[in-house]
Design a protein around this motif. Structure first.
Motif, PDB file in Angstrom:
ATOM      1  N   ASP A 215       1.049  -1.174   0.052  1.00 15.29           N
ATOM      2  CA  ASP A 215      -0.026  -0.069   0.051  1.00 15.29           C
ATOM      3  C   ASP A 215       0.688   1.374   0.075  1.00 15.29           C
ATOM      4  N   SER A 216       1.994   1.374   0.655  1.00 14.20           N
ATOM      5  CA  SER A 216       2.921   2.616   0.975  1.00 14.20           C
ATOM      6  C   SER A 216       4.151   2.261   0.233  1.00 14.20           C
TER       7      SER A 216
ATOM      8  N   TYR B 253       8.741  -0.266  -0.018  1.00 20.70           N
ATOM      9  CA  TYR B 253       9.527  -0.609  -0.836  1.00 20.70           C
ATOM     10  C   TYR B 253      10.563  -0.492  -0.645  1.00 20.70           C
ATOM     11  N   ARG B 254      11.615  -0.999  -1.213  1.00 21.64           N
ATOM     12  CA  ARG B 254      13.122  -0.784  -0.925  1.00 21.64           C
ATOM     13  C   ARG B 254      13.994  -0.631  -2.080  1.00 21.64           C
TER      14      ARG B 254
ATOM     15  N   GLU C  58       0.611  10.541  -6.664  1.00 22.32           N
ATOM     16  CA  GLU C  58       1.115   9.571  -5.755  1.00 22.32           C
ATOM     17  C   GLU C  58       0.550   8.127  -6.228  1.00 22.32           C
ATOM     18  N   ASP C  59      -0.946   8.175  -6.203  1.00 24.13           N
ATOM     19  CA  ASP C  59      -1.482   7.029  -6.588  1.00 24.13           C
ATOM     20  C   ASP C  59      -1.378   6.451  -7.744  1.00 24.13           C
TER      21      ASP C  59
ATOM     22  N   ARG D 129       0.568   2.851  -8.369  1.00 21.24           N
ATOM     23  CA  ARG D 129      -0.091   1.979  -9.330  1.00 21.24           C
ATOM     24  C   ARG D 129       0.921   1.228 -10.223  1.00 21.24           C
ATOM     25  N   ALA D 130       1.864   2.281 -10.735  1.00 27.26           N
ATOM     26  CA  ALA D 130       2.788   1.944 -11.562  1.00 27.26           C
ATOM     27  C   ALA D 130       3.943   1.107 -10.981  1.00 27.26           C
ATOM     28  N   ILE D 131       4.170   1.298  -9.536  1.00 26.67           N
ATOM     29  CA  ILE D 131       5.111   0.367  -9.025  1.00 26.67           C
ATOM     30  C   ILE D 131       4.644  -0.963  -8.803  1.00 26.67           C
TER      31      ILE D 131
END
Ligand code: TEU
Ligand code: CA
Length: 559
Positions: free
Chosen positions: A379-380, A384-385, A404-405, A409-411
């Motif tokens: 979600d956030s 992610y790393r 940001e949304d 979604r792309a990530i």
């Protein structure tokens, strides 16, 4: 041209996420050693090991601070030697990841180089004066955000880094630097490794003029025409072959973003004495939008078929293809090209494997692909790393280019961490990857998708991959058969043939969740079905042969 690796399959391990043996939440070398029998069971012959060298892990090991020491978190050189000996004992070859376009800024070469303009290591890297107005030498965009130039106060110059500022590019024009690299390569080959996957190796020769590139939406310029496939790249690769590879029986694959078929013929032609094969990026770039993978669009199967056909026909007899759906930089194959909804996940995974493994080339299986692992949706951004995703998230939202949304979604669709969530070994806590706190969260679907479950079910993707890998060793047509695409204009099925003398291998795959019919000139009812993800024989109607959703068949028949 028969080479042993032409009917081998390579398995890629991303050590940080593969198996943690000491409970610190990070995969390690002893964890790999524990799992070698599992890889032997799969039937693969080569392991591509993503970097295990000393590194501050700005880019998870692709920023090397000592090429001849093992990363502290992964273990010791003794652990490594034990893993190598055990792998070789099991008949598994180790292909190391050679990252020599750049080092870490913590490598002693760079520490010395930045000390002074007179340092004997100064020219191991690429230093330029600022423009007269104090600006960087060019306005090129770095792959991980910002400019490719980092100003160094101590000497008043900029150094080049095509990736992160902690990954300064090596200067391949410097002969002493090249020879230090060659000695390092020989040391690893003398230890008994089988070869190298060469990281962005077509970036090592830069256009010495450093011209400006086209303006990008981010406000930086595109310098890529001036550092991909540069003026001396073949000189350097032929020197690597002459100074190192020629003295050993190796397997080499060059990772080459922006390479095309004509260039690949020069990199992989047997008479060229450069590399055995390359990784191109044409298919994994499908659907890239105006901000590349961060604006992913729909892709068309006809496009994918054109790409694979271009490479199958282009390198036929004059080079050799690598075959892959994913790796540590790409989203999971089933989520990207198949269908990760529960009812279609395994079937579409087997379909994708059938489509890829019957092509001409050496297949690469990325860890977890053989059990049908899928993308993850954290979600956030804090979950992610990967610096590529995190830097892009901030740069593109700060510039108002994406919300940001949209970025999250792309990530979810294309982020590299999709491939870097821990390997799912069992339904135990943290998927059996670690007894500690994993460095990145495990994909919450691990209770349903894990090795233990896959090994317990004879109809799992694991045993399907095992069968495909075995078939490649049994039938010469996989290596030598000429490729022929059928039904090029259909957007639902990928159907092709491989022909060798009077033998024909016919591969039919349905890339959709619909029942479709395919008309064929050959009579498949008399053919031997080598492998299928269906439980029933193929049916024929007046409309042709019926393929169920994500159905796949491979037939062998005599002309
Ligand atoms: O990747 C090369 C590369 O182009 C990546 O930037 C990749 O194409 C991109 O992440 C996809 O969006 C190699 C390594 O495989 C990668 O892990 C490293 O981050 C990079 O080089 C720098 O060493
Ligand atoms: Ca560990």
């Amino acid at each position: 041209m028969g080479k042993w690796w032409q009917n081998s399959t390579v398995y890629q391990i991303y050590p940080r996420s593969f198996n943690d043996s000491n409970g610190d939440g990070i995969g390690d070398i002893n964890g790999i050693t524990e799992r070698l029998p599992y890889l032997k069971q799969l039937g693969i012959e080569v392991i591509w090991l993503s970097p295990v060298y000393q590194s501050p892990n700005d880019d998870n090991g692709y920023d090397i601070s000592d090429y001849e020491a093992i990363m502290d978190e992964f273990g010791t050189m003794e652990d490594y030697d034990r893993m190598l000996a055990e792998a070789n004992r099991l008949g598994l070859k180790i292909m190391m990841d050679l990252v020599v376009n750049h080092t870490s800024d913590e490598h002693h070469w760079f520490i010395e180089s930045r000390q002074s303009k007179a340092s004997e290591k100064r020219d191991y890297y690429i230093w330029h004066d600022p423009k007269t107005n104090g600006e960087p030498p060019t306005n090129w965009a770095a792959a991980f955000g910002g400019s490719v130039w980092e100003f160094d106060e101590a000497t008043g110059q900029y150094y080049l880094h095509l990736f992160s500022k902690k990954q300064p590019d090596l200067n391949w024009e410097n002969e002493n630097m090249r020879h230090d690299i060659y000695q390092m390569m020989r040391n690893w080959l003398d230890k008994g490794v089988a070869g190298f996957r060469m990281d962005v190796i077509n970036m090592i020769s830069k256009d010495p003029r450093y011209p400006e590139g086209e303006l990008l939406k981010t406000g930086y310029n595109d310098g890529s025409p001036y550092y991909f496939n540069g003026p001396k790249v073949h000189d350097f690769l032929q020197e690597i072959h002459q100074e190192v590879l020629a003295d050993y029986e190796t397997i080499t694959v060059g990772e080459m973003p922006n390479v095309n078929v004509d260039q690949a013929k020069l990199y992989t032609g047997e008479d060229r004495k450069e590399l055995d094969m390359v990784f191109h990026f044409d298919h994994v770039g499908l659907g890239d939008g105006e901000l590349g993978k961060w604006t992913p669009k729909e892709w068309k199967l006809t496009e994918l078929k054109k790409i694979f056909t271009r490479w199958q026909e282009g390198l036929d007899q004059v080079g050799w293809n690598s075959l892959y759906w994913s790796n540590h930089d790409q989203p999971r194959a089933i989520s990207r090209f198949g269908d990760d909804r529960a009812q279609y996940r395994e079937k579409s995974g087997k379909m994708l494997a059938t489509c890829l493994h019957m092509l001409k080339g050496t297949p690469y299986v990325f860890q977890g692909e053989e059990i049908g692992m899928t993308n993850v949706k954290f979600d956030s951004i804090d979950d992610y790393r990967d610096l590529e995703s995190i830097n892009a998230y901030h740069e593109l939202t700060d510039k108002g280019l994406l919300t940001e949304d949209e970025m999250i979604r792309a990530i979810h669709q294309r982020g590299r961490d999709n491939a870097r969530t821990p390997m799912q070994w069992s339904s135990e806590n943290h998927a059996g990857f670690t007894t500690g706190e994993p460095w990145i969260k495990v994909n919450p679907n691990y209770p349903d998708i894990n090795v233990k479950d896959a090994l317990a079910r004879e109809d799992s993707i694991f045993y399907y991959y095992k069968q495909l890998i075995e078939l490649r060793k049994q039938h010469e047509i996989f290596v030598k058969g000429r490729y022929q695409l059928l039904h090029p204009d259909r957007e639902d099925v990928y159907v092709y043939e491989r022909v060798l003398d009077d033998q024909v291998l016919v591969v039919l795959t349905n890339f959709t969740d619909q029942v479709v019919s395919v008309d064929m000139t050959v009579d498949l009812t008399k053919a031997t079905c080598l492998i299928t993800n269906e439980t029933e024989a193929i049916k024929q109607t007046e409309a042709g042969y019926t393929l169920q959703p994500y159905g796949a068949y491979a037939f062998l028949l005599k002309r």
